[in-house]
Design a protein around this motif. Structure first.
Motif, PDB file in Angstrom:
ATOM      1  N   ARG A 165       0.822  -1.214   0.000  1.00  0.00           N
ATOM      2  CA  ARG A 165       0.000   0.000   0.000  1.00  0.00           C
ATOM      3  C   ARG A 165       0.852   1.258   0.000  1.00  0.00           C
ATOM      4  O   ARG A 165       0.418   2.322   0.435  1.00  0.00           O
ATOM      5  CB  ARG A 165      -0.879  -0.002   1.254  1.00  0.00           C
ATOM      6  CG  ARG A 165      -1.717  -1.236   1.354  1.00  0.00           C
ATOM      7  CD  ARG A 165      -1.932  -1.587   2.787  1.00  0.00           C
ATOM      8  NE  ARG A 165      -3.223  -1.078   3.231  1.00  0.00           N
ATOM      9  CZ  ARG A 165      -3.588  -1.010   4.501  1.00  0.00           C
ATOM     10  NH1 ARG A 165      -2.768  -1.363   5.440  1.00  0.00           N
ATOM     11  NH2 ARG A 165      -4.771  -0.564   4.817  1.00  0.00           N
ATOM     12  N   VAL A 166       2.102   1.123  -0.472  1.00  0.00           N
ATOM     13  CA  VAL A 166       3.031   2.254  -0.381  1.00  0.00           C
ATOM     14  C   VAL A 166       2.825   3.269  -1.503  1.00  0.00           C
ATOM     15  O   VAL A 166       2.461   2.914  -2.619  1.00  0.00           O
ATOM     16  CB  VAL A 166       4.494   1.763  -0.391  1.00  0.00           C
ATOM     17  CG1 VAL A 166       4.817   1.084   0.922  1.00  0.00           C
ATOM     18  CG2 VAL A 166       4.739   0.795  -1.556  1.00  0.00           C
ATOM     19  N   PRO A 168       4.140   5.715  -4.259  1.00  0.00           N
ATOM     20  CA  PRO A 168       5.356   5.972  -5.038  1.00  0.00           C
ATOM     21  C   PRO A 168       5.977   7.316  -4.635  1.00  0.00           C
ATOM     22  O   PRO A 168       5.277   8.301  -4.449  1.00  0.00           O
ATOM     23  CB  PRO A 168       4.838   6.021  -6.477  1.00  0.00           C
ATOM     24  CG  PRO A 168       3.602   5.174  -6.461  1.00  0.00           C
ATOM     25  CD  PRO A 168       2.993   5.380  -5.099  1.00  0.00           C
ATOM     26  N   LYS A 217      -7.451  -3.944  -0.355  1.00  0.00           N
ATOM     27  CA  LYS A 217      -6.567  -3.176  -1.240  1.00  0.00           C
ATOM     28  C   LYS A 217      -7.361  -2.512  -2.376  1.00  0.00           C
ATOM     29  O   LYS A 217      -7.193  -1.326  -2.684  1.00  0.00           O
ATOM     30  CB  LYS A 217      -5.497  -4.110  -1.802  1.00  0.00           C
ATOM     31  CG  LYS A 217      -4.720  -3.563  -2.964  1.00  0.00           C
ATOM     32  CD  LYS A 217      -3.797  -2.460  -2.524  1.00  0.00           C
ATOM     33  CE  LYS A 217      -3.261  -1.702  -3.716  1.00  0.00           C
ATOM     34  NZ  LYS A 217      -1.989  -1.093  -3.486  1.00  0.00           N
ATOM     35  N   ARG A 224     -10.397   6.191  -3.214  1.00  0.00           N
ATOM     36  CA  ARG A 224      -9.710   7.403  -3.688  1.00  0.00           C
ATOM     37  C   ARG A 224     -10.215   7.772  -5.085  1.00  0.00           C
ATOM     38  O   ARG A 224     -10.445   8.936  -5.379  1.00  0.00           O
ATOM     39  CB  ARG A 224      -8.210   7.144  -3.689  1.00  0.00           C
ATOM     40  CG  ARG A 224      -7.398   8.405  -3.781  1.00  0.00           C
ATOM     41  CD  ARG A 224      -6.180   8.338  -2.905  1.00  0.00           C
ATOM     42  NE  ARG A 224      -5.240   9.415  -3.218  1.00  0.00           N
ATOM     43  CZ  ARG A 224      -5.215  10.568  -2.571  1.00  0.00           C
ATOM     44  NH1 ARG A 224      -6.052  10.807  -1.592  1.00  0.00           N
ATOM     45  NH2 ARG A 224      -4.329  11.497  -2.904  1.00  0.00           N
ATOM     46  N   LEU A 261     -11.538  16.082  -2.425  1.00  0.00           N
ATOM     47  CA  LEU A 261     -10.186  16.034  -2.998  1.00  0.00           C
ATOM     48  C   LEU A 261     -10.065  17.075  -4.123  1.00  0.00           C
ATOM     49  O   LEU A 261     -10.997  17.842  -4.374  1.00  0.00           O
ATOM     50  CB  LEU A 261      -9.878  14.625  -3.503  1.00  0.00           C
ATOM     51  CG  LEU A 261      -9.777  13.553  -2.417  1.00  0.00           C
ATOM     52  CD1 LEU A 261      -9.464  12.201  -3.038  1.00  0.00           C
ATOM     53  CD2 LEU A 261      -8.708  13.896  -1.378  1.00  0.00           C
ATOM     54  N   GLN A 262      -8.931  17.063  -4.801  1.00  0.00           N
ATOM     55  CA  GLN A 262      -8.658  18.094  -5.808  1.00  0.00           C
ATOM     56  C   GLN A 262      -8.933  17.592  -7.231  1.00  0.00           C
ATOM     57  O   GLN A 262      -8.479  16.504  -7.595  1.00  0.00           O
ATOM     58  CB  GLN A 262      -7.189  18.519  -5.725  1.00  0.00           C
ATOM     59  CG  GLN A 262      -6.848  19.228  -4.429  1.00  0.00           C
ATOM     60  CD  GLN A 262      -7.687  20.484  -4.222  1.00  0.00           C
ATOM     61  OE1 GLN A 262      -7.684  21.378  -5.061  1.00  0.00           O
ATOM     62  NE2 GLN A 262      -8.437  20.545  -3.126  1.00  0.00           N
ATOM     63  N   GLY A 264      -8.341  17.421 -11.309  1.00  0.00           N
ATOM     64  CA  GLY A 264      -7.102  17.445 -12.073  1.00  0.00           C
ATOM     65  C   GLY A 264      -7.392  17.064 -13.511  1.00  0.00           C
ATOM     66  O   GLY A 264      -8.560  17.031 -13.925  1.00  0.00           O
ATOM     67  N   CYS A 271      -2.191   2.232 -10.278  1.00  0.00           N
ATOM     68  CA  CYS A 271      -2.972   1.630  -9.197  1.00  0.00           C
ATOM     69  C   CYS A 271      -4.410   2.114  -9.204  1.00  0.00           C
ATOM     70  O   CYS A 271      -5.335   1.336  -9.420  1.00  0.00           O
ATOM     71  CB  CYS A 271      -2.304   1.973  -7.870  1.00  0.00           C
ATOM     72  SG  CYS A 271      -0.527   1.719  -7.940  1.00  0.00           S
ATOM     73  N   ARG A 421      -5.193  22.277 -12.650  1.00  0.00           N
ATOM     74  CA  ARG A 421      -4.860  21.992 -11.252  1.00  0.00           C
ATOM     75  C   ARG A 421      -5.165  23.136 -10.297  1.00  0.00           C
ATOM     76  O   ARG A 421      -4.973  23.017  -9.084  1.00  0.00           O
ATOM     77  CB  ARG A 421      -3.370  21.659 -11.132  1.00  0.00           C
ATOM     78  CG  ARG A 421      -3.022  20.291 -11.660  1.00  0.00           C
ATOM     79  CD  ARG A 421      -3.547  19.244 -10.709  1.00  0.00           C
ATOM     80  NE  ARG A 421      -3.232  17.910 -11.168  1.00  0.00           N
ATOM     81  CZ  ARG A 421      -3.649  16.809 -10.571  1.00  0.00           C
ATOM     82  NH1 ARG A 421      -4.412  16.873  -9.507  1.00  0.00           N
ATOM     83  NH2 ARG A 421      -3.341  15.637 -11.044  1.00  0.00           N
TER      84      ARG A 421
HETATM   85  N1  SAJ Z   1      -5.140  12.827  -7.882  1.00  0.00           N
HETATM   86  C1  SAJ Z   1      -6.059  13.834  -8.183  1.00  0.00           C
HETATM   87  N2  SAJ Z   1      -6.640  14.540  -7.157  1.00  0.00           N
HETATM   88  C2  SAJ Z   1      -6.335  14.278  -5.859  1.00  0.00           C
HETATM   89  C3  SAJ Z   1      -5.425  13.247  -5.550  1.00  0.00           C
HETATM   90  C4  SAJ Z   1      -4.839  12.524  -6.595  1.00  0.00           C
HETATM   91  O1  SAJ Z   1      -6.353  14.119  -9.358  1.00  0.00           O
HETATM   92  O2  SAJ Z   1      -6.885  14.976  -4.979  1.00  0.00           O
HETATM   93  C5  SAJ Z   1      -4.525  12.054  -8.987  1.00  0.00           C
HETATM   94  C6  SAJ Z   1      -3.001  12.203  -9.048  1.00  0.00           C
HETATM   95  O3  SAJ Z   1      -2.622  13.361  -9.724  1.00  0.00           O
HETATM   96  C7  SAJ Z   1      -2.596  10.942  -9.785  1.00  0.00           C
HETATM   97  C8  SAJ Z   1      -3.622   9.928  -9.308  1.00  0.00           C
HETATM   98  O4  SAJ Z   1      -4.694  10.674  -8.737  1.00  0.00           O
HETATM   99  O5  SAJ Z   1      -2.749  11.096 -11.192  1.00  0.00           O
HETATM  100  C9  SAJ Z   1      -3.113   8.950  -8.280  1.00  0.00           C
HETATM  101  O6  SAJ Z   1      -2.234   9.563  -7.371  1.00  0.00           O
HETATM  102  P1  SAJ Z   1      -2.202   9.263  -5.806  1.00  0.00           P
HETATM  103  O7  SAJ Z   1      -1.102  10.077  -5.207  1.00  0.00           O
HETATM  104  O8  SAJ Z   1      -3.532   9.451  -5.207  1.00  0.00           O
HETATM  105  O9  SAJ Z   1      -1.920   7.706  -5.680  1.00  0.00           O
HETATM  106  P2  SAJ Z   1      -0.826   6.680  -6.325  1.00  0.00           P
HETATM  107  O10 SAJ Z   1      -1.429   6.052  -7.533  1.00  0.00           O
HETATM  108  O11 SAJ Z   1       0.522   7.274  -6.462  1.00  0.00           O
HETATM  109  O12 SAJ Z   1      -0.740   5.590  -5.122  1.00  0.00           O
HETATM  110  C10 SAJ Z   1      -1.937   4.933  -4.688  1.00  0.00           C
HETATM  111  C11 SAJ Z   1      -2.016   5.039  -3.149  1.00  0.00           C
HETATM  112  N3  SAJ Z   1      -3.344   4.637  -2.708  1.00  0.00           N
HETATM  113  C12 SAJ Z   1      -4.112   5.438  -1.903  1.00  0.00           C
HETATM  114  O13 SAJ Z   1      -3.758   6.547  -1.548  1.00  0.00           O
HETATM  115  C13 SAJ Z   1      -5.438   4.885  -1.481  1.00  0.00           C
HETATM  116  C14 SAJ Z   1      -0.949   4.161  -2.521  1.00  0.00           C
HETATM  117  O14 SAJ Z   1      -1.069   4.133  -1.095  1.00  0.00           O
HETATM  118  C15 SAJ Z   1      -1.037   2.720  -3.061  1.00  0.00           C
HETATM  119  O15 SAJ Z   1      -0.048   1.880  -2.500  1.00  0.00           O
HETATM  120  C16 SAJ Z   1      -0.819   2.801  -4.562  1.00  0.00           C
HETATM  121  O16 SAJ Z   1      -1.890   3.578  -5.115  1.00  0.00           O
HETATM  122  C17 SAJ Z   1      -0.825   1.371  -5.100  1.00  0.00           C
HETATM  123  O17 SAJ Z   1       0.268   0.816  -5.318  1.00  0.00           O
HETATM  124  O18 SAJ Z   1      -1.905   0.779  -5.209  1.00  0.00           O
END
Ligand code: SAJ
Length: 426
Positions: A165-166, A168, A217, A224, A261-262, A264, A271, A421
């Protein structure tokens, strides 16, 4: 249980950091990968992927003799499987069915070296039931050993699912600090897996069943995705109603039980844009909200492209002596999220490449975290922010990198800005 040797199968974004962290706790780790280049690179103490702090950790682990990579599985006390689970490929790219081929191949490759008392953990993000399938594949290959699906607590081999669940960019810290959901096929399987994770996890290890762990998971990333879809849908509604979505969200979030959330340009990475489909493909009639969220987020890049086309139209109305060929568009940011260099499955990259192929004038790119443009953008030029601001007519903000947040808004006074953004227009 004693784990003198741990084998990590799949040395990618999750497997390699996990292998290196276990090795840093002075355990002997054997990394297995089918990619000869990755194996050689790791054995030289270097890495083939980008993740902060990972290079130092791998270098030290290899140098001190705790980590070694190979293409051929060897006996170990525990096997951690961290291989990809992509979609099944089909010519139209419309399939959202999970492809478990890599898990099957990994199971078949480790089966010959399994012995009584071993623990096998599936870490790959998987549809519900994948751990049971893995157990079946192992049992088919090793009829001389017993497995939990037939022998319960008496089985020779223990099997569990423990999803990674980490985040990146923060992998090394989160691997150690995050809580872990540990889903054993039996209670003893959960217990054995917990003992393994205790070697390096400082967070809590919470046990459950394999199926619940798989679903946990998928649920986290779907949660999200659904929430980002809500923000993205709001941004489209607000645009139509002439309301600033950024101001709106700030105001609504002052409510003690609201936390939007935001918005984009879409959702990227491997993921969040993938995992919800694993729920939809197993329960298509029930997962209505989860499916719609995916569709809303997948539709956002085209909406941004349409906004850029509108902006070009507006520029031409204001400058009637010019044609579309004279209009320069600058894309600010190509990564899939802020302050990383990872362009994989990036909506920003998709938007930039679409604009490049459609727009008759010049399209220039700014991405402070890379030094060379990817293949799909080779006909464009990579410039710095300053030059892009000077040269562009339409500025398209795609990623909220720190470098862009620090840009003085006055520099855009006579430009048309499409800000996906909300950092230049909010
Ligand atoms: N994003 C938005 N608006 C937001 C938040 C994110 O548009 O408010 C977009 C980001 O720009 C990006 C995408 O969502 O394109 C995903 O980014 P993220 O930072 O939310 O997540 P990931 O894909 O880098 O990592 C996620 C994480 N899961 C959760 O937060 C529930 C991480 O903990 C998981 O381990 C990872 O997926 C995975 O490997 O499954």
């Amino acid at each position: 249980m004693e784990f003198n040797t741990v084998s990590v199968v799949g040395l990618g974004y999750i497997g390699l950091p996990t292998a290196a962290v276990i090795a840093s706790r002075k355990k002997k780790v054997i990394g297995i990968d089918v990619n000869q280049h990755a194996v050689e690179t790791i054995n030289e103490g270097r890495i083939h992927i980008v993740e902060p702090e990972l290079d130092m950790l791998v270098h030290a682990a290899v140098k001190e003799g705790y980590l070694r990579a190979t293409t051929t599985p060897e006996p170990a006390d525990a096997f951690l499987v961290a291989v990809p689970t992509p979609f099944k490929t089909n010519p139209e790219h419309t399939s959202h069915e999970p492809d478990l081929t890599y898990i099957k191949a990994a199971s078949q490759s480790i089966a010959p070296v399994l012995k009584k008392g071993d623990l096998v953990i599936l870490e790959s993000t998987s549809p519900v039931g994948a751990t049971e399938s893995m157990a079946e594949w192992l049992a088919e290959a090793r009829p001389d050993l017993t497995f939990p699906q037939t022998h319960g607590e008496e089985s020779d081999v223990r099997i569990a699912h423990c999803p990674e669940r980490v985040l990146p960019g923060h992998v090394i810290r989160e691997l150690v600090e995050n809580d872990r959901v540990i889903g054993g096929m039996t209670a003893k399987c959960s217990q054995a897996a917990t003992e393994l994770y205790k070697i390096f996890v400082e967070g809590e290890c919470i046990t459950t069943t394999a199926r619940t762990a798989e679903m946990a998971k998928l649920t986290e990333n779907s949660f999200r995705d659904v929430n980002i879809a809500f923000a993205n849908e709001l941004s489209i509604i607000c645009d139509k109603l002439d309301i600033s979505v950024w101001e709106l969200i700030r105001l609504a979030n002052r409510h003690p039980r609201v936390n939007i959330l935001q918005p984009g340009p879409g959702v990227g990475g491997h993921c969040i844009a993938v995992d919800p489909w694993f729920i939809v493909s197993e329960t298509p009639d029930e997962a209505r909200l989860i499916r719609t969220a995916r569709e809303v987020n997948d539709g956002k890049p085209q909406w941004v492209v349409d906004k850029v086309n509108e902006a070009v139209g507006k520029f031409l109305i204001e400058n009637p002596e010019k044609t579309a060929k004279d209009v320069t568009i600058a894309c600010f940011g190509l990564a899939f999220k802020p302050d990383i260099d990872d362009l994989r499955e990036s909506p920003a990259l998709g938007i930039a490449s679409k604009l490049l192929s459609q727009h008759p004038g010049e399209v220039i790119m700014v991405e402070p975290n890379i030094s060379k443009l990817p293949e799909c953008l080779t006909t464009a030029t990579l410039v710095d922010s300053k030059k892009a601001i000077e040269e562009t007519d339409v500025a398209v903000l795609l990623v909220d990198h720190k470098a862009f947040k620090n840009t003085n808004k006055d520099e855009f006074l006579n430009k048309i800005v499409v800000d996906s953004r909300g950092i230049w227009t909010a």
